[in-house]
Design a protein around this motif. Structure first.
Motif, PDB file in Angstrom:
ATOM      1  N   ALA A   1      -5.341  11.904  -0.925  1.00  0.00           N
ATOM      2  CA  ALA A   1      -5.730  12.633   0.161  1.00  0.00           C
ATOM      3  C   ALA A   1      -6.048  14.443  -0.423  1.00  0.00           C
ATOM      4  O   ALA A   1      -5.212  14.649  -1.016  1.00  0.00           O
ATOM      5  CB  ALA A   1      -5.033  12.695   1.357  1.00  0.00           C
TER       6      ALA A   1
ATOM      7  N   TYR B   1       0.888  -1.344   0.165  1.00  0.00           N
ATOM      8  CA  TYR B   1      -0.035   0.049   0.031  1.00  0.00           C
ATOM      9  C   TYR B   1       0.892   1.179  -0.092  1.00  0.00           C
ATOM     10  O   TYR B   1       0.722   2.296  -0.945  1.00  0.00           O
ATOM     11  CB  TYR B   1      -0.866   0.026   1.156  1.00  0.00           C
TER      12      TYR B   1
ATOM     13  N   ASN C   1       1.332   3.928  -3.119  1.00  0.00           N
ATOM     14  CA  ASN C   1       1.288   5.741  -2.648  1.00  0.00           C
ATOM     15  C   ASN C   1       2.384   6.259  -2.967  1.00  0.00           C
ATOM     16  O   ASN C   1       2.328   7.713  -3.568  1.00  0.00           O
ATOM     17  CB  ASN C   1       0.481   5.741  -1.633  1.00  0.00           C
TER      18      ASN C   1
ATOM     19  N   TRP D   1       3.255   6.931  -6.637  1.00  0.00           N
ATOM     20  CA  TRP D   1       2.045   7.601  -7.446  1.00  0.00           C
ATOM     21  C   TRP D   1       2.630   8.615  -8.513  1.00  0.00           C
ATOM     22  O   TRP D   1       2.111   8.368  -9.815  1.00  0.00           O
ATOM     23  CB  TRP D   1       1.216   8.278  -6.565  1.00  0.00           C
TER      24      TRP D   1
ATOM     25  N   SER E   1      -5.634   1.837   6.319  1.00  0.00           N
ATOM     26  CA  SER E   1      -4.121   1.735   5.836  1.00  0.00           C
ATOM     27  C   SER E   1      -3.440   3.167   5.658  1.00  0.00           C
ATOM     28  O   SER E   1      -2.469   3.304   5.828  1.00  0.00           O
ATOM     29  CB  SER E   1      -4.116   1.362   4.459  1.00  0.00           C
ATOM     30  N   ALA E   2      -4.404   4.245   5.454  1.00  0.00           N
ATOM     31  CA  ALA E   2      -3.889   5.541   5.298  1.00  0.00           C
ATOM     32  C   ALA E   2      -3.550   6.090   6.567  1.00  0.00           C
ATOM     33  O   ALA E   2      -2.375   6.728   6.897  1.00  0.00           O
ATOM     34  CB  ALA E   2      -4.737   6.585   4.554  1.00  0.00           C
ATOM     35  N   ARG E   3      -4.429   5.711   7.482  1.00  0.00           N
ATOM     36  CA  ARG E   3      -4.124   6.131   8.883  1.00  0.00           C
ATOM     37  C   ARG E   3      -2.885   5.483   9.485  1.00  0.00           C
ATOM     38  O   ARG E   3      -2.077   6.195  10.205  1.00  0.00           O
ATOM     39  CB  ARG E   3      -5.430   5.847   9.680  1.00  0.00           C
TER      40      ARG E   3
ATOM     41  N   LEU F   1      -7.968   1.008  -5.237  1.00  0.00           N
ATOM     42  CA  LEU F   1      -6.962   1.749  -5.836  1.00  0.00           C
ATOM     43  C   LEU F   1      -7.584   2.197  -7.341  1.00  0.00           C
ATOM     44  O   LEU F   1      -7.407   3.127  -7.917  1.00  0.00           O
ATOM     45  CB  LEU F   1      -5.563   0.941  -5.972  1.00  0.00           C
TER      46      LEU F   1
ATOM     47  N   ASP G   1      -0.982   8.694   1.929  1.00  0.00           N
ATOM     48  CA  ASP G   1      -2.193   8.873   0.904  1.00  0.00           C
ATOM     49  C   ASP G   1      -2.034   9.639  -0.286  1.00  0.00           C
ATOM     50  O   ASP G   1      -2.289  10.980  -0.114  1.00  0.00           O
ATOM     51  CB  ASP G   1      -3.536   8.967   1.768  1.00  0.00           C
TER      52      ASP G   1
ATOM     53  N   TRP H   1      -8.887   1.165   2.847  1.00  0.00           N
ATOM     54  CA  TRP H   1      -8.020   2.251   2.395  1.00  0.00           C
ATOM     55  C   TRP H   1      -7.797   3.267   3.379  1.00  0.00           C
ATOM     56  O   TRP H   1      -6.821   3.845   3.773  1.00  0.00           O
ATOM     57  CB  TRP H   1      -8.518   2.828   1.167  1.00  0.00           C
ATOM     58  N   GLU H   2      -8.872   3.654   4.165  1.00  0.00           N
ATOM     59  CA  GLU H   2      -8.923   4.632   5.229  1.00  0.00           C
ATOM     60  C   GLU H   2      -7.981   4.164   6.452  1.00  0.00           C
ATOM     61  O   GLU H   2      -7.158   4.896   6.842  1.00  0.00           O
ATOM     62  CB  GLU H   2     -10.293   4.901   5.686  1.00  0.00           C
TER      63      GLU H   2
END
Length: 317
Positions: A317, A136, A140, A143, A307-309, A196, A314, A304-305
């Motif tokens: 975002a 993940y 990101n 990207w 994993s971002a946290r 994704l 992210d 996803w939320e």
């Protein structure tokens, strides 16, 4: 645009090899990144893409081993990366992005399976932390190099049938089971690609997840011989006895197809197996297909939320 989770009649099948998938394709000038690209399915993927003309970057935790294994292959470069170390992921991604190169194919093939309870980073369960959170963060952070035409391939497994996401205890702190942990991480691989693709399609990036098939590779290193016998994988002398096992060349076929096939142009977010799109089946079903819990858009967004946290990364975002 949502791609139906149903077969398209690719013309390939269970016994197709990566070389057969790539027959007639010229990947000259295209850049692939293959995590785990020096062992097992990843190695076969690297070899197949290289033979078709691609330049391949192989991120490796064991750089010396990877360099030795891949020696003699021009257009293949090895770089240091430990998917269990978020700082290592950041360094690798920053260097690749800074090179100004566009990544056409990112194949997240590395992983661990059924290891003893291990904690990495801030106390993450190692299989979730490596198989999912590592990839993940890698996607990101890469990207900027992926935007505009890349395909991202998340290698899941039929192991996703063993467990959905343990929302109340994703790090398995209240009781560790190595197969539940593996199953959760493979469900996460599928859900990751699903979300994704929804986020990235507008930038020309499509994502797929897949089950490569059962293959005897170093992935089984944490499973004791006695347990492999009990599971019906090998006989007492360690010889494979399960007729369902594929060769590594066959096992690499689906991920190579996902990364390169014109048949998938305009499609994305789906789970593949045996070199075609799989069907969705109930979570308690037997046999092939992606289970409902690994093809659920709401759970994909929720993951996803989370994993971002956890990672603090992210790109959207």
């Amino acid at each position: 645009m949502t791609t139906p989770q149903q077969p398209i009649g690719s013309g390939f099948g269970r016994d197709t090899t990566a070389q057969e998938v790539l027959h007639g394709q010229d990947l000259s000038g295209r850049l692939a990144v293959v995590t785990g690209g020096y062992s097992g399915l990843g190695l076969e993927t690297t070899r197949a893409l290289h033979a078709a003309g691609a330049h391949v970057v192989v991120p490796a935790r064991r750089v010396d081993s990877a360099t030795e294994t891949l020696s003699g292959l021009d257009r293949v470069e090895v770089a240091e990366l430990d998917l269990g170390d978020q700082d290592s992921i950041r360094r690798f991604a920053e260097e690749l992005v800074a090179s100004g190169r566009h990544v056409d194919m990112l194949i997240d093939s590395a992983g661990i399976m059924a290891c003893p309870e291990t904690r990495i980073g801030p106390g993450w369960e190692a299989q979730l932390g490596t198989n999912h959170l590592g990839h993940y963060a890698l996607v990101n952070r890469l990207w900027p190099a992926l935007r505009g035409g890349a395909r991202v391939i998340s290698v899941s497994s039929a192991g996703h049938r063993r467990s959905g996401i343990r929302w109340e205890d994703p790090q398995l702190e209240t009781g560790y089971d190595k197969w539940v942990a593996y199953g959760q991480s493979k469900t996460a691989n599928a859900l990751f690609a699903l979300h994704l693709d929804r986020l990235a399609e507008g930038d020309g990036v499509r994502a797929f997840s897949l089950h490569p098939g059962g293959i005897m590779t170093p992935l089984q290193r944490h499973v004791p011989h006695e347990e492999q016998v009990r599971l019906g994988w090998v006989d007492e002398d360690g010889r494979p006895v399960n007729a369902a096992f594929k060769t590594p060349q066959q096992g690499a076929a689906t991920q190579v197809w996902a990364a390169t096939s014109p048949q998938l142009d305009g499609r994305g977010g789906v789970y593949l197996e045996d070199v075609d799109i799989a069907r969705v089946v109930p979570s308690d079903a037997d046999g092939p297909g992606v289970r409902e819990h690994a093809a659920d858009p709401e759970q994909a967004a929720r993951l996803w939320e989370l994993s971002a946290r956890l990672t603090g990364v992210d790109a959207f975002a």
